[in-house]
Scaffold this motif. Sequence first.
Motif, PDB file in Angstrom:
ATOM      1  N   GLY A 157       1.119  -0.808   0.078  1.00 17.49           N
ATOM      2  CA  GLY A 157       0.019  -0.191  -0.221  1.00 17.49           C
ATOM      3  C   GLY A 157       0.761   1.310  -0.050  1.00 17.49           C
ATOM      4  O   GLY A 157       2.324   1.114   0.412  1.00 17.49           O
ATOM      5  N   VAL A 158       0.133   2.502  -0.728  1.00 13.65           N
ATOM      6  CA  VAL A 158       0.742   3.585   0.005  1.00 13.65           C
ATOM      7  C   VAL A 158      -0.166   4.772   0.854  1.00 13.65           C
ATOM      8  O   VAL A 158      -1.287   3.864   1.400  1.00 13.65           O
ATOM      9  CB  VAL A 158       0.784   4.503  -1.478  1.00 13.65           C
ATOM     10  N   SER A 159       0.366   5.329   1.220  1.00 13.63           N
ATOM     11  CA  SER A 159      -0.288   6.488   1.916  1.00 13.63           C
ATOM     12  C   SER A 159       0.559   8.097   1.498  1.00 13.63           C
ATOM     13  O   SER A 159       1.250   8.295   1.237  1.00 13.63           O
ATOM     14  CB  SER A 159       0.182   6.476   3.531  1.00 13.63           C
ATOM     15  N   ASN A 160      -0.710   8.744   1.682  1.00 12.38           N
ATOM     16  CA  ASN A 160      -0.506  10.308   1.651  1.00 12.38           C
ATOM     17  C   ASN A 160      -0.173  10.821   0.049  1.00 12.38           C
ATOM     18  O   ASN A 160       0.470  11.130  -0.563  1.00 12.38           O
ATOM     19  CB  ASN A 160       0.398  10.993   2.429  1.00 12.38           C
ATOM     20  N   PHE A 161      -0.651   9.693  -0.423  1.00 17.15           N
ATOM     21  CA  PHE A 161      -0.190   9.695  -2.534  1.00 17.15           C
ATOM     22  C   PHE A 161      -1.103  10.433  -3.302  1.00 17.15           C
ATOM     23  O   PHE A 161      -2.167  10.890  -2.760  1.00 17.15           O
ATOM     24  CB  PHE A 161       0.744   8.754  -3.106  1.00 17.15           C
ATOM     25  N   THR A 162      -0.346  11.792  -3.825  1.00 21.09           N
ATOM     26  CA  THR A 162      -1.612  12.289  -4.934  1.00 21.09           C
ATOM     27  C   THR A 162      -1.720  11.316  -6.386  1.00 21.09           C
ATOM     28  O   THR A 162      -1.215  10.423  -6.897  1.00 21.09           O
ATOM     29  CB  THR A 162      -0.753  13.355  -5.615  1.00 21.09           C
ATOM     30  N   PRO A 163      -2.540  11.831  -6.864  1.00 18.48           N
ATOM     31  CA  PRO A 163      -2.907  11.268  -8.289  1.00 18.48           C
ATOM     32  C   PRO A 163      -1.699  10.967  -9.050  1.00 18.48           C
ATOM     33  O   PRO A 163      -1.483   9.885  -9.507  1.00 18.48           O
ATOM     34  CB  PRO A 163      -3.795  11.698  -9.041  1.00 18.48           C
ATOM     35  N   SER A 164      -0.444  11.919  -9.276  1.00 20.63           N
ATOM     36  CA  SER A 164       0.450  11.514 -10.405  1.00 20.63           C
ATOM     37  C   SER A 164       1.877  10.270  -9.324  1.00 20.63           C
ATOM     38  O   SER A 164       1.524   9.513  -9.648  1.00 20.63           O
ATOM     39  CB  SER A 164       1.177  12.596 -10.470  1.00 20.63           C
ATOM     40  N   LEU A 165       1.596  10.875  -8.232  1.00 20.27           N
ATOM     41  CA  LEU A 165       2.729   9.767  -7.375  1.00 20.27           C
ATOM     42  C   LEU A 165       2.056   8.667  -7.500  1.00 20.27           C
ATOM     43  O   LEU A 165       2.084   7.338  -7.689  1.00 20.27           O
ATOM     44  CB  LEU A 165       2.537  10.163  -6.745  1.00 20.27           C
ATOM     45  N   LEU A 166       0.758   7.826  -7.030  1.00 20.41           N
ATOM     46  CA  LEU A 166       0.302   7.048  -7.628  1.00 20.41           C
ATOM     47  C   LEU A 166      -0.115   6.005  -9.110  1.00 20.41           C
ATOM     48  O   LEU A 166       0.732   5.039  -9.014  1.00 20.41           O
ATOM     49  CB  LEU A 166      -1.243   6.747  -7.086  1.00 20.41           C
ATOM     50  N   GLU A 167       0.344   6.812  -9.963  1.00 18.40           N
ATOM     51  CA  GLU A 167       0.182   6.895 -11.211  1.00 18.40           C
ATOM     52  C   GLU A 167       1.778   6.682 -11.520  1.00 18.40           C
ATOM     53  O   GLU A 167       2.274   5.007 -12.163  1.00 18.40           O
ATOM     54  CB  GLU A 167      -0.324   7.405 -12.360  1.00 18.40           C
ATOM     55  N   GLU A 168       2.916   6.851 -10.830  1.00 21.88           N
ATOM     56  CA  GLU A 168       4.184   6.159 -10.984  1.00 21.88           C
ATOM     57  C   GLU A 168       4.629   5.253 -10.474  1.00 21.88           C
ATOM     58  O   GLU A 168       5.270   4.480 -10.795  1.00 21.88           O
ATOM     59  CB  GLU A 168       4.860   7.983 -10.169  1.00 21.88           C
ATOM     60  N   ALA A 169       3.752   5.068  -9.236  1.00 22.05           N
ATOM     61  CA  ALA A 169       3.756   4.094  -8.165  1.00 22.05           C
ATOM     62  C   ALA A 169       3.107   2.449  -9.044  1.00 22.05           C
ATOM     63  O   ALA A 169       4.196   1.661  -9.125  1.00 22.05           O
ATOM     64  CB  ALA A 169       3.380   4.006  -6.344  1.00 22.05           C
ATOM     65  N   ARG A 170       1.868   3.188  -9.995  1.00 24.59           N
ATOM     66  CA  ARG A 170       1.348   1.386 -10.331  1.00 24.59           C
ATOM     67  C   ARG A 170       2.529   1.376 -12.033  1.00 24.59           C
ATOM     68  O   ARG A 170       2.608   0.544 -12.081  1.00 24.59           O
ATOM     69  CB  ARG A 170       0.563   1.800 -11.235  1.00 24.59           C
ATOM     70  N   GLN A 171       3.514   2.312 -12.253  1.00 25.84           N
ATOM     71  CA  GLN A 171       3.978   1.600 -12.902  1.00 25.84           C
ATOM     72  C   GLN A 171       5.369   1.342 -12.720  1.00 25.84           C
ATOM     73  O   GLN A 171       6.238   0.130 -13.424  1.00 25.84           O
ATOM     74  CB  GLN A 171       4.579   2.968 -13.887  1.00 25.84           C
ATOM     75  N   LEU A 172       6.140   1.686 -11.292  1.00 29.49           N
ATOM     76  CA  LEU A 172       7.158   1.184 -10.856  1.00 29.49           C
ATOM     77  C   LEU A 172       6.694  -0.574 -10.475  1.00 29.49           C
ATOM     78  O   LEU A 172       7.653  -1.575  -9.990  1.00 29.49           O
ATOM     79  CB  LEU A 172       8.180   2.437 -10.381  1.00 29.49           C
ATOM     80  N   LEU A 173       6.076  -0.303  -9.481  1.00 34.83           N
ATOM     81  CA  LEU A 173       5.249  -1.484  -9.430  1.00 34.83           C
ATOM     82  C   LEU A 173       5.323  -2.985  -9.641  1.00 34.83           C
ATOM     83  O   LEU A 173       4.284  -2.759 -10.605  1.00 34.83           O
ATOM     84  CB  LEU A 173       3.929  -1.448  -8.176  1.00 34.83           C
ATOM     85  N   ASP A 174       5.660  -4.172  -8.897  1.00 38.80           N
ATOM     86  CA  ASP A 174       5.375  -5.392  -9.847  1.00 38.80           C
ATOM     87  C   ASP A 174       3.767  -5.955  -9.268  1.00 38.80           C
ATOM     88  O   ASP A 174       3.606  -6.612 -10.210  1.00 38.80           O
ATOM     89  CB  ASP A 174       6.100  -6.487  -9.584  1.00 38.80           C
ATOM     90  N   ALA A 175       4.101  -5.055  -7.923  1.00 38.40           N
ATOM     91  CA  ALA A 175       2.104  -5.734  -7.250  1.00 38.40           C
ATOM     92  C   ALA A 175       1.559  -5.046  -7.641  1.00 38.40           C
ATOM     93  O   ALA A 175       1.477  -3.574  -7.686  1.00 38.40           O
ATOM     94  CB  ALA A 175       3.351  -6.038  -5.856  1.00 38.40           C
ATOM     95  N   PRO A 176       0.303  -4.608  -7.687  1.00 39.77           N
ATOM     96  CA  PRO A 176      -0.856  -4.083  -7.666  1.00 39.77           C
ATOM     97  C   PRO A 176      -0.766  -3.682  -6.120  1.00 39.77           C
ATOM     98  O   PRO A 176      -0.614  -4.163  -4.944  1.00 39.77           O
ATOM     99  CB  PRO A 176      -2.012  -4.727  -7.513  1.00 39.77           C
TER     100      PRO A 176
END
Length: 268
Positions: free
Chosen positions: A129-148
Amino acid sequence: MSRLDLPPIGLGTSGNDDFEECAATVETALDLGYRHVDTAQMYDNEAAVGEGIRRSDVDREAVTIATKIHPDNLAYEDVLETAAESLDQLGVDTVDLLYVHWPISAYDPPETLRAFDELLEEGLVDHVGVSNFTPSLLEEARQLLDAPIAANQVECHPLLPQQELRAHAHEHGYELVGYSPLGQGELLEEPILTEIAGEYDATPAQVALSWAIARGVTPIPKGRGDHLRENLGATELDLRATDVARIDELGERTRFVDPDAAPWSESQ
């Protein structure tokens, strides 16, 4: 990997750093019916949370345990080392949900998230999970993570309804977990919540929490003593759609947790 499916309400433990009081609160909450307990390295109470879970009659497997890596511990090696320490403090072999607490300080997206993927692969973490992420940070994390991404935890309540993040969570199939769902107590004096509470023979806290649940958010209110039962009662309060809409129409917007380093800060 199965999708994370959280109970409608969880127990927040921020600020509950007295060992005995925290352990007793967690034990009582589980015995009342809570099945999701949220802690963090930053809260300095993981050992007490683990003790409360062990004291309870509820099986460990029935409880979703979530913790968060401190922003200063988000370098690759530090994530791996301190995650193991958190599991040791909690007294568990695996944690159900591990968050990046804040995307600040030592947060390095490729390296931090690589460590989270490794923890998942090693079976030390069931969901990322992530916490205190903005939409742009969420999109970056989704691209980098293998896990959902299984969850994003953010401040959320009727004065900060987080429509954009709620929509993002719904679109991508993860949980939006709401901390400070009572606005650090300020919402208890909000006239519209008080009015609606009177119509349902409920409390303003229950109305605020029921609003969150109706809007697809999993609230994790802090609570001790009688407030534990009161907050849990929100799961049995079924607000009419018209009343949810009345709460949506609140014009004031207030963020109660707003550090200077926050990713949404104008100084960033």
